[in-house]
Scaffold this active site. Structure first.
Site, PDB file in Angstrom:
ATOM      1  N   ARG A 181       0.790  -1.224   0.000  1.00 44.07           N
ATOM      2  CA  ARG A 181       0.000   0.000   0.000  1.00 44.07           C
ATOM      3  C   ARG A 181       0.831   1.288   0.000  1.00 44.07           C
ATOM      4  O   ARG A 181       0.567   2.208  -0.780  1.00 44.07           O
ATOM      5  CB  ARG A 181      -0.911   0.072   1.242  1.00 44.07           C
ATOM      6  CG  ARG A 181      -2.200  -0.670   1.112  1.00 44.07           C
ATOM      7  CD  ARG A 181      -2.536  -1.305   2.428  1.00 44.07           C
ATOM      8  NE  ARG A 181      -1.528  -2.283   2.740  1.00 44.07           N
ATOM      9  CZ  ARG A 181      -1.540  -3.530   2.242  1.00 44.07           C
ATOM     10  NH1 ARG A 181      -2.524  -3.924   1.505  1.00 44.07           N
ATOM     11  NH2 ARG A 181      -0.548  -4.374   2.514  1.00 44.07           N
ATOM     12  N   THR A 182       1.803   1.363   0.876  1.00 43.13           N
ATOM     13  CA  THR A 182       2.491   2.639   1.045  1.00 43.13           C
ATOM     14  C   THR A 182       3.249   3.002  -0.232  1.00 43.13           C
ATOM     15  O   THR A 182       3.116   4.111  -0.760  1.00 43.13           O
ATOM     16  CB  THR A 182       3.451   2.584   2.252  1.00 43.13           C
ATOM     17  OG1 THR A 182       2.726   2.066   3.369  1.00 43.13           O
ATOM     18  CG2 THR A 182       3.989   3.958   2.585  1.00 43.13           C
ATOM     19  N   LYS A 229      26.377  -4.426  -2.322  1.00 46.47           N
ATOM     20  CA  LYS A 229      27.853  -4.307  -2.412  1.00 46.47           C
ATOM     21  C   LYS A 229      28.407  -3.598  -1.188  1.00 46.47           C
ATOM     22  O   LYS A 229      29.599  -3.303  -1.122  1.00 46.47           O
ATOM     23  CB  LYS A 229      28.240  -3.523  -3.671  1.00 46.47           C
ATOM     24  CG  LYS A 229      27.726  -4.134  -4.964  1.00 46.47           C
ATOM     25  CD  LYS A 229      28.056  -3.195  -6.137  1.00 46.47           C
ATOM     26  CE  LYS A 229      27.134  -3.437  -7.307  1.00 46.47           C
ATOM     27  NZ  LYS A 229      27.120  -2.298  -8.241  1.00 46.47           N
ATOM     28  N   ARG A 277      11.338   3.747   3.379  1.00 47.01           N
ATOM     29  CA  ARG A 277      10.946   2.768   4.410  1.00 47.01           C
ATOM     30  C   ARG A 277      12.191   1.943   4.723  1.00 47.01           C
ATOM     31  O   ARG A 277      12.899   1.505   3.815  1.00 47.01           O
ATOM     32  CB  ARG A 277       9.832   1.846   3.930  1.00 47.01           C
ATOM     33  CG  ARG A 277       9.611   0.682   4.887  1.00 47.01           C
ATOM     34  CD  ARG A 277       8.385  -0.130   4.582  1.00 47.01           C
ATOM     35  NE  ARG A 277       7.178   0.616   4.870  1.00 47.01           N
ATOM     36  CZ  ARG A 277       5.957   0.089   4.806  1.00 47.01           C
ATOM     37  NH1 ARG A 277       5.801  -1.179   4.474  1.00 47.01           N
ATOM     38  NH2 ARG A 277       4.898   0.816   5.080  1.00 47.01           N
ATOM     39  N   HIS A 300       4.947   5.778  11.498  1.00 43.17           N
ATOM     40  CA  HIS A 300       4.475   5.668  10.106  1.00 43.17           C
ATOM     41  C   HIS A 300       3.551   6.874   9.887  1.00 43.17           C
ATOM     42  O   HIS A 300       2.336   6.733   9.795  1.00 43.17           O
ATOM     43  CB  HIS A 300       3.735   4.339   9.944  1.00 43.17           C
ATOM     44  CG  HIS A 300       3.492   3.905   8.532  1.00 43.17           C
ATOM     45  ND1 HIS A 300       3.670   4.737   7.439  1.00 43.17           N
ATOM     46  CD2 HIS A 300       3.082   2.708   8.032  1.00 43.17           C
ATOM     47  CE1 HIS A 300       3.372   4.057   6.341  1.00 43.17           C
ATOM     48  NE2 HIS A 300       3.019   2.826   6.666  1.00 43.17           N
TER      49      HIS A 300
HETATM   50  N1   CP Z   1      -0.188   0.075   5.734  1.00 40.27           N
HETATM   51  C1   CP Z   1       1.020  -0.272   5.245  1.00 40.27           C
HETATM   52  O1   CP Z   1       2.062   0.270   5.647  1.00 40.27           O
HETATM   53  O2   CP Z   1       0.977  -1.262   4.307  1.00 40.27           O
HETATM   54  P1   CP Z   1       2.230  -1.740   3.453  1.00 40.27           P
HETATM   55  O3   CP Z   1       3.193  -2.402   4.416  1.00 40.27           O
HETATM   56  O4   CP Z   1       1.691  -2.690   2.436  1.00 40.27           O
HETATM   57  O5   CP Z   1       2.857  -0.518   2.848  1.00 40.27           O
END
Ligand code: CP
Length: 302
Positions: free
Chosen positions: A51-52, A80, A101, A129
């Site tokens: 999603r993110t 590397k 991320r 998040h």
């Molecule tokens: N909600 C969320 O962070 O989903 P993903 O891990 O799929 O990005």
């Protein structure tokens, strides 16, 4: 927020949250525009995501911007031995904004300190998040008509779940009453409860939610974060403790909405999906509009 990184939800004020939500509502009405033409956004995902990453990429693409980046470090020079510092410094020269991320808490803050462009935290370990929180707030306001004075039930992995940590910090600005439902091993960390104590806000801790679910305005289900456990036996003990089934929603408020940041594993059975109180698929869609608002606000394009 113009030109500033978004690393922690605390980087924004209450007014700034509301500005993002108002802007997201405008993007929901008109998500396809050319406002990001000529801009490049880099998505650097050192951890898996559906999603993110894809909602950021959809958000940017629909506004006419371009995306570069990776979703698998195995195809990059990280294999590397390239450091995070060097990767961020290089990608700063290729893009106008970096979305990152990373499994390590604090990595997004570090990236923001070495980058020459703004950095948006798309999840750093069990820490925060913030863009998920803004889309959660958008979903809450849209379905409840307000952010103020709600009963929010957070269920599941409250220790490692970064989405609940960010959401608690943001919603603590709106006179929320929190109910934390978790096994003993996965309780909300003390530092977040101390934050609520400092603000004089109420919270209640429970082992089960079946008897109290009728009080909930928002039922925020979460997955047990398998990837954060060092001992697989400990994960096995707690992985299926809370499973929401459709019949459990019978004596709940008409206005209740069930949210989940997803992915779900076993926390919500599929028979809940058809219930009008299930909102998690629309919640994920709201991520596109909210992320359009975040990116264009930071780039000062509105
Ligand atoms: N909600 C969320 O962070 O989903 P993903 O891990 O799929 O990005």
């Amino acid at each position: 927020m113009i030109g500033k990184s978004l690393v922690s939800i605390n980087d924004y004020t209450k007014d700034e949250y509301l500005k993002i939500l108002d802007l997201a509502a405008k993007y929901e009405k008109q998500p396809k525009q050319t406002i990001l033409q000529g801009y490049v956004v880099a998505t650097l995902f050192y951890e898996p995501s559906t999603r993110t990453r894809l909602s950021f990429e959809s958000a940017v693409n629909q506004l006419g911007g371009k995306i570069i980046g990776f979703s698998d470090t195995g195809t990059t020079s990280v294999t590397k031995g390239e450091t995070l510092r060097d990767t961020i410094k290089i990608v700063s020269n290729y893009s106008d904004l970096i979305v990152i991320r990373h499994p390590l808490e604090g990595s997004a803050r570090f990236a923001s300190e070495v980058a020459s462009v703004p950095v948006v935290n798309a999840g750093d370990g069990a820490n925060q998040h913030p863009t998920q929180t803004l889309l959660d707030m958008y979903s809450i306001r849209k379905t409840q008509g307000t952010l103020d004075g709600l009963n929010i039930f957070m269920v599941g992995d409250l220790k490692y779940g970064r989405t609940v940590h960010s959401l608690l910090m943001a919603m603590s600005q709106f006179k929320t009453t929190f109910h934390f439902i978790s096994p003993e091993e996965l309780k909300m960390p003390d530092k977040y409860k101390q934050h609520l104590n400092d603000l004089g806000l109420k919270y209640h801790e429970h082992k089960d939610f079946t008897d109290i679910i009728s009080e909930a305005d928002i039922l925020y289900m979460t997955r047990v974060q398998k990837e954060r456990f060092s001992d697989p036996i400990e994960y096995e003990k707690v992985k299926n403790v809370y499973i929401l089934k459709n019949h459990m929603l019978e004596n709940t408020k008409d206005s209740l909405k069930v949210l989940h940041p997803f992915p779900r594993v076993n926390e919500i059975t599929e028979d809940v999906d058809e219930n009008t109180k299930a909102y998690y698929f629309t919640q994920a869609l709201n991520g596109v509009y909210t992320r359009q608002a975040i990116v264009t606000s930071i780039l000062d394009l509105n």
